[in-house]
Design a protein around this motif. Structure first.
Motif, PDB file in Angstrom:
ATOM      1  N   GLN A  16       2.933 -11.626   4.739  1.00  0.00           N
ATOM      2  CA  GLN A  16       3.115 -10.758   3.853  1.00  0.00           C
ATOM      3  C   GLN A  16       3.533  -9.061   4.496  1.00  0.00           C
ATOM      4  O   GLN A  16       2.702  -8.304   5.289  1.00  0.00           O
ATOM      5  CB  GLN A  16       2.747 -11.207   2.227  1.00  0.00           C
ATOM      6  N   LEU A  17       4.712  -8.789   3.502  1.00  0.00           N
ATOM      7  CA  LEU A  17       5.186  -7.347   4.268  1.00  0.00           C
ATOM      8  C   LEU A  17       4.171  -6.206   2.953  1.00  0.00           C
ATOM      9  O   LEU A  17       3.569  -7.083   2.382  1.00  0.00           O
ATOM     10  CB  LEU A  17       6.515  -7.063   3.556  1.00  0.00           C
ATOM     11  N   MET A  18       3.314  -6.010   3.819  1.00  0.00           N
ATOM     12  CA  MET A  18       2.134  -4.542   2.957  1.00  0.00           C
ATOM     13  C   MET A  18       2.524  -3.173   4.130  1.00  0.00           C
ATOM     14  O   MET A  18       3.460  -2.919   5.131  1.00  0.00           O
ATOM     15  CB  MET A  18       1.020  -4.961   3.636  1.00  0.00           C
ATOM     16  N   ALA A  19       2.078  -2.079   3.327  1.00  0.00           N
ATOM     17  CA  ALA A  19       2.722  -0.915   3.606  1.00  0.00           C
ATOM     18  C   ALA A  19       1.949  -0.137   5.166  1.00  0.00           C
ATOM     19  O   ALA A  19       0.395  -0.894   4.973  1.00  0.00           O
ATOM     20  CB  ALA A  19       1.868   0.222   2.814  1.00  0.00           C
ATOM     21  N   VAL A  20       2.398   0.142   5.880  1.00  0.00           N
ATOM     22  CA  VAL A  20       1.599   1.104   7.021  1.00  0.00           C
ATOM     23  C   VAL A  20       1.597   1.763   6.801  1.00  0.00           C
ATOM     24  O   VAL A  20       2.413   2.697   7.575  1.00  0.00           O
ATOM     25  CB  VAL A  20       2.298   0.123   8.428  1.00  0.00           C
ATOM     26  N   GLY A  21       0.599   2.701   6.577  1.00  0.00           N
ATOM     27  CA  GLY A  21       0.893   4.443   6.260  1.00  0.00           C
ATOM     28  C   GLY A  21       0.933   4.176   5.173  1.00  0.00           C
ATOM     29  O   GLY A  21       0.753   4.209   3.976  1.00  0.00           O
ATOM     30  N   SER A  22       0.904   6.007   5.161  1.00  0.00           N
ATOM     31  CA  SER A  22       1.236   6.569   3.569  1.00  0.00           C
ATOM     32  C   SER A  22       2.556   6.835   4.081  1.00  0.00           C
ATOM     33  O   SER A  22       2.991   7.622   2.794  1.00  0.00           O
ATOM     34  CB  SER A  22       0.296   7.755   3.397  1.00  0.00           C
ATOM     35  N   GLY A  23       3.812   7.834   5.048  1.00  0.00           N
ATOM     36  CA  GLY A  23       4.051   8.123   4.937  1.00  0.00           C
ATOM     37  C   GLY A  23       5.711   7.307   4.820  1.00  0.00           C
ATOM     38  O   GLY A  23       5.785   6.263   4.905  1.00  0.00           O
ATOM     39  N   VAL A  57       7.115   6.929  -7.920  1.00  0.00           N
ATOM     40  CA  VAL A  57       6.409   8.409  -6.656  1.00  0.00           C
ATOM     41  C   VAL A  57       7.340   7.930  -4.996  1.00  0.00           C
ATOM     42  O   VAL A  57       6.544   6.840  -4.333  1.00  0.00           O
ATOM     43  CB  VAL A  57       4.866   8.939  -6.772  1.00  0.00           C
ATOM     44  N   ALA A  58       7.606   9.103  -4.139  1.00  0.00           N
ATOM     45  CA  ALA A  58       7.682   8.501  -2.638  1.00  0.00           C
ATOM     46  C   ALA A  58       6.874   9.425  -1.628  1.00  0.00           C
ATOM     47  O   ALA A  58       6.480  10.786  -2.454  1.00  0.00           O
ATOM     48  CB  ALA A  58       9.282   8.993  -2.763  1.00  0.00           C
ATOM     49  N   PHE A  59       6.472   9.522  -0.705  1.00  0.00           N
ATOM     50  CA  PHE A  59       5.296  10.097  -0.445  1.00  0.00           C
ATOM     51  C   PHE A  59       6.324  10.232   1.547  1.00  0.00           C
ATOM     52  O   PHE A  59       6.788   9.261   1.872  1.00  0.00           O
ATOM     53  CB  PHE A  59       4.144   8.870   0.323  1.00  0.00           C
ATOM     54  N   CYS A  60       5.693  11.743   2.090  1.00  0.00           N
ATOM     55  CA  CYS A  60       6.677  12.071   3.315  1.00  0.00           C
ATOM     56  C   CYS A  60       5.631  12.906   3.086  1.00  0.00           C
ATOM     57  O   CYS A  60       4.062  13.933   2.213  1.00  0.00           O
ATOM     58  CB  CYS A  60       7.826  12.879   3.234  1.00  0.00           C
ATOM     59  N   GLY A  61       5.393  13.218   4.822  1.00  0.00           N
ATOM     60  CA  GLY A  61       4.511  14.455   5.096  1.00  0.00           C
ATOM     61  C   GLY A  61       4.818  15.469   5.463  1.00  0.00           C
ATOM     62  O   GLY A  61       6.432  15.899   5.344  1.00  0.00           O
ATOM     63  N   ARG A 109     -11.217  11.615   6.313  1.00  0.00           N
ATOM     64  CA  ARG A 109     -10.501  11.637   7.729  1.00  0.00           C
ATOM     65  C   ARG A 109      -9.378  11.022   7.733  1.00  0.00           C
ATOM     66  O   ARG A 109      -8.203  10.457   7.997  1.00  0.00           O
ATOM     67  CB  ARG A 109     -11.550  12.491   8.316  1.00  0.00           C
ATOM     68  N   TYR A 110     -10.064   9.370   8.204  1.00  0.00           N
ATOM     69  CA  TYR A 110      -8.943   8.847   8.684  1.00  0.00           C
ATOM     70  C   TYR A 110      -9.389   6.855   7.913  1.00  0.00           C
ATOM     71  O   TYR A 110     -10.915   7.216   7.575  1.00  0.00           O
ATOM     72  CB  TYR A 110      -9.539   8.588   9.947  1.00  0.00           C
ATOM     73  N   GLY A 111      -9.354   6.277   7.892  1.00  0.00           N
ATOM     74  CA  GLY A 111      -8.876   4.793   7.139  1.00  0.00           C
ATOM     75  C   GLY A 111      -8.778   4.832   6.350  1.00  0.00           C
ATOM     76  O   GLY A 111      -7.986   3.464   5.699  1.00  0.00           O
ATOM     77  N   SER A 112      -8.271   6.522   5.034  1.00  0.00           N
ATOM     78  CA  SER A 112      -7.287   5.310   4.081  1.00  0.00           C
ATOM     79  C   SER A 112      -6.391   5.016   3.820  1.00  0.00           C
ATOM     80  O   SER A 112      -5.720   3.767   3.289  1.00  0.00           O
ATOM     81  CB  SER A 112      -7.419   7.046   3.541  1.00  0.00           C
ATOM     82  N   ASP A 113      -5.607   4.908   4.975  1.00  0.00           N
ATOM     83  CA  ASP A 113      -4.253   4.160   5.005  1.00  0.00           C
ATOM     84  C   ASP A 113      -4.104   2.499   5.197  1.00  0.00           C
ATOM     85  O   ASP A 113      -3.547   2.165   4.524  1.00  0.00           O
ATOM     86  CB  ASP A 113      -3.030   4.489   6.525  1.00  0.00           C
ATOM     87  N   LEU A 114      -5.206   2.275   6.318  1.00  0.00           N
ATOM     88  CA  LEU A 114      -5.142   1.197   5.898  1.00  0.00           C
ATOM     89  C   LEU A 114      -5.772   0.285   4.751  1.00  0.00           C
ATOM     90  O   LEU A 114      -5.395  -0.534   4.745  1.00  0.00           O
ATOM     91  CB  LEU A 114      -6.937   0.401   7.088  1.00  0.00           C
ATOM     92  N   ILE A 144       4.046  15.162  -1.740  1.00  0.00           N
ATOM     93  CA  ILE A 144       3.819  15.860  -0.145  1.00  0.00           C
ATOM     94  C   ILE A 144       1.936  16.423   0.164  1.00  0.00           C
ATOM     95  O   ILE A 144       2.126  17.325  -0.324  1.00  0.00           O
ATOM     96  CB  ILE A 144       4.113  16.509   0.821  1.00  0.00           C
ATOM     97  N   PRO A 145       1.192  16.096   0.809  1.00  0.00           N
ATOM     98  CA  PRO A 145       0.014  16.861   0.846  1.00  0.00           C
ATOM     99  C   PRO A 145      -0.100  17.894   1.896  1.00  0.00           C
ATOM    100  O   PRO A 145       0.862  17.519   3.329  1.00  0.00           O
ATOM    101  CB  PRO A 145      -1.194  15.206   1.215  1.00  0.00           C
ATOM    102  N   ALA A 146      -0.735  18.634   1.706  1.00  0.00           N
ATOM    103  CA  ALA A 146       0.026  19.779   2.367  1.00  0.00           C
ATOM    104  C   ALA A 146      -1.441  20.514   3.233  1.00  0.00           C
ATOM    105  O   ALA A 146      -2.284  21.142   1.883  1.00  0.00           O
ATOM    106  CB  ALA A 146       0.689  20.919   2.467  1.00  0.00           C
TER     107      ALA A 146
END
Length: 308
Positions: free
Chosen positions: A152-159, A95-99, A180-185, A14-16
Motif C-alpha cells: 500500500q502507498l505510504m509516506a516516505v520522508g517528510s518533504g 498542512v503541507a511540508f517542505c524543507g 536527529r534521525y528515525g522520525s521520518d520512518l 517549514i522547519p528551519a
C-alpha cells in the motif's frame, strides 16, 4: 506584510535551523506559486537558529504575497519537533511540508488542492535540485511509495507531503523523541497504521538538495541506521525480520553479494553506503540493549506556540 482573515485552506510548514543562507530559495519559490483562488499561508518553525535565519524571514515577511508566520520551535532540537510546533500553529484545513533548503515547483500548491478533496494524504515526485536551476532533473524518489510490507502507498520522508490537518492531529504527527534521525520512518509507519488514504500526484513536483560531501553523507547514513533500529524496536510487530536472529545472519551474505556485483565506482559507493547503514543499525541495536526506548513525544505534547 500580508494578512488574511479568511479561512486558510493550506498551511505550508517549514522547519528551519541555521538556514539564513539557503531558505531564501524556498521562500522565493513559494512566493512565485501559481495558485489562483486558493487561500494559503506559510509557517516557518525556527528550531533555535543561531545565525540570521529569523532576520531573513522577517525581511521576506514584509513583501510576501501570502501570510508568512514565524513561530518558536526551539524547546527541543530536531525537525520532528519543529514540524509538530508548526502544525499546532497551523490554521489551514490541510498542512503541507517542505524543507528550508529545498525548492518547490511553481505549481506545487495548485497541484495538491483537488487531490486533497479526494484523499487524506498526498505526495509526488522528488527531483534533484541543481544549480543553475532546471526543472527536468532526475527523479530521486517519490514522497509516497508502496510499502515493502503491504504494497500500500505510504509516506516516505517528510518533504513533499500534504495532508488533512485533522488526520495529522489524530495519529499524533511526528515523534519528536527522535531528535536527529528515525522520525521520518516512524511517521510513515504510524500514518499507514492509522488507515489514512494516500495518493500520488504527478504534478506535485519538489526539488531536493542532495548532500555533496561524501563524509557528511556517510554520517547521515550511519545516523539514519541508528534511528531505524529504534523504530524497529518500537514497532516490533511490524519489523519481525529486523528484530530476529535471521537479520544478523543475513548481513554478511548481503554485503558479499553486493560487493561481488560491483561494476563501477557508483556500485562501490552503494556498497559502502549499505555497509555504513548496517553498521549504524547494529550500533542502534546495541545501544538499545543498554537503555530503554525513549518515551514517545507526539504533537499533543507541544503546548502553547509563540510567534517570533
Amino acid at each position: 506584510m500580508v494578512t488574511n482573515d479568511r479561512p486558510i485552506r493550506i498551511s505550508v510548514v517549514i522547519p528551519a535551523f541555521n538556514e539564513a543562507d539557503s531558505i531564501g530559495t524556498q521562500l522565493n519559490a513559494l512566493a512565485s506559486q501559481i495558485s489562483p483562488g486558493v487561500d494559503w499561508g506559510v509557517i516557518v518553525a525556527d528550531n533555535g537558529s543561531q545565525d540570521k535565519t529569523v532576520e531573513v524571514l522577517r525581511a521576506h515577511k514584509e513583501t510576501f504575497p501570502v501570510p508568512l508566520r514565524i513561530v518558536d520551535a526551539s524547546a527541543v532540537q530536531g525537525a520532528a519537533y519543529a514540524f509538530n510546533v508548526g502544525v499546532t500553529a497551523a490554521r489551514g484545513e490541510s498542512v503541507a511540508f517542505c524543507g528550508a533548503d529545498d525548492r518547490v515547483d511553481r505549481g506545487w500548491i495548485a497541484a495538491m488542492v483537488e487531490p486533497l478533496t479526494q484523499t487524506e494524504v498526498v505526495g509526488g515526485p522528488i527531483r534533484r535540485l541543481e544549480s543553475p536551476f532546471r526543472t527536468g532533473t532526475d527523479v530521486l524518489w517519490n514522497s509516497v511509495a508502496p510499502s515493502r510490507r503491504t504494497g500500500q502507498l505510504m509516506a516516505v520522508g517528510s518533504g513533499n507531503i500534504a495532508m488533512h490537518h485533522d488526520v495529522y492531529m489524530a495519529f499524533g504527527g511526528f515523534d519528536h523523541s527522535h531528535t536527529r534521525y528515525g522520525s521520518d520512518l516512524d511517521f510513515g509507519v504510524r500514518l499507514q497504521e492509522s488507515g489514512a488514504s494516500v495518493g500520488f500526484v504527478e504534478e506535485m513536483v519538489y526539488f531536493f538538495r542532495p548532500t555533496t560531501s561524501s563524509m557528511t553523507l556517510l554520517r547521515k547514513v550511519l545516523r539514519s541506521g541508528q534511528g531505524e533500529a529504534v523504530v524497529w524496536k518500537r514497532h516490533e510487530g511490524l519489523f519481525r525480520k529486523e528484530n530476529s536472529r535471521s537479520w544478523w545472519l543475513s548481513i554478511g551474505p548481503e554485503l558479499i553479494r553486493a560487493a561481488a556485483s560491483m561494476r563501477s565506482r557508483s556500485d562501490a559507493a552503494g556498497v559502502l553506503r549499505l555497509g555504513v547503514s548496517r553498521l549504524g543499525q547494529i550500533n542502534g541495536k546495541w545501544n538499545l540493549r543498554r537503555r530503554s526506548l525513549p518515551e514517545q513525544q507526539l504533537v499533543d505534547r507541544v503546548g502553547d506556540v509563540h510567534e517570533l
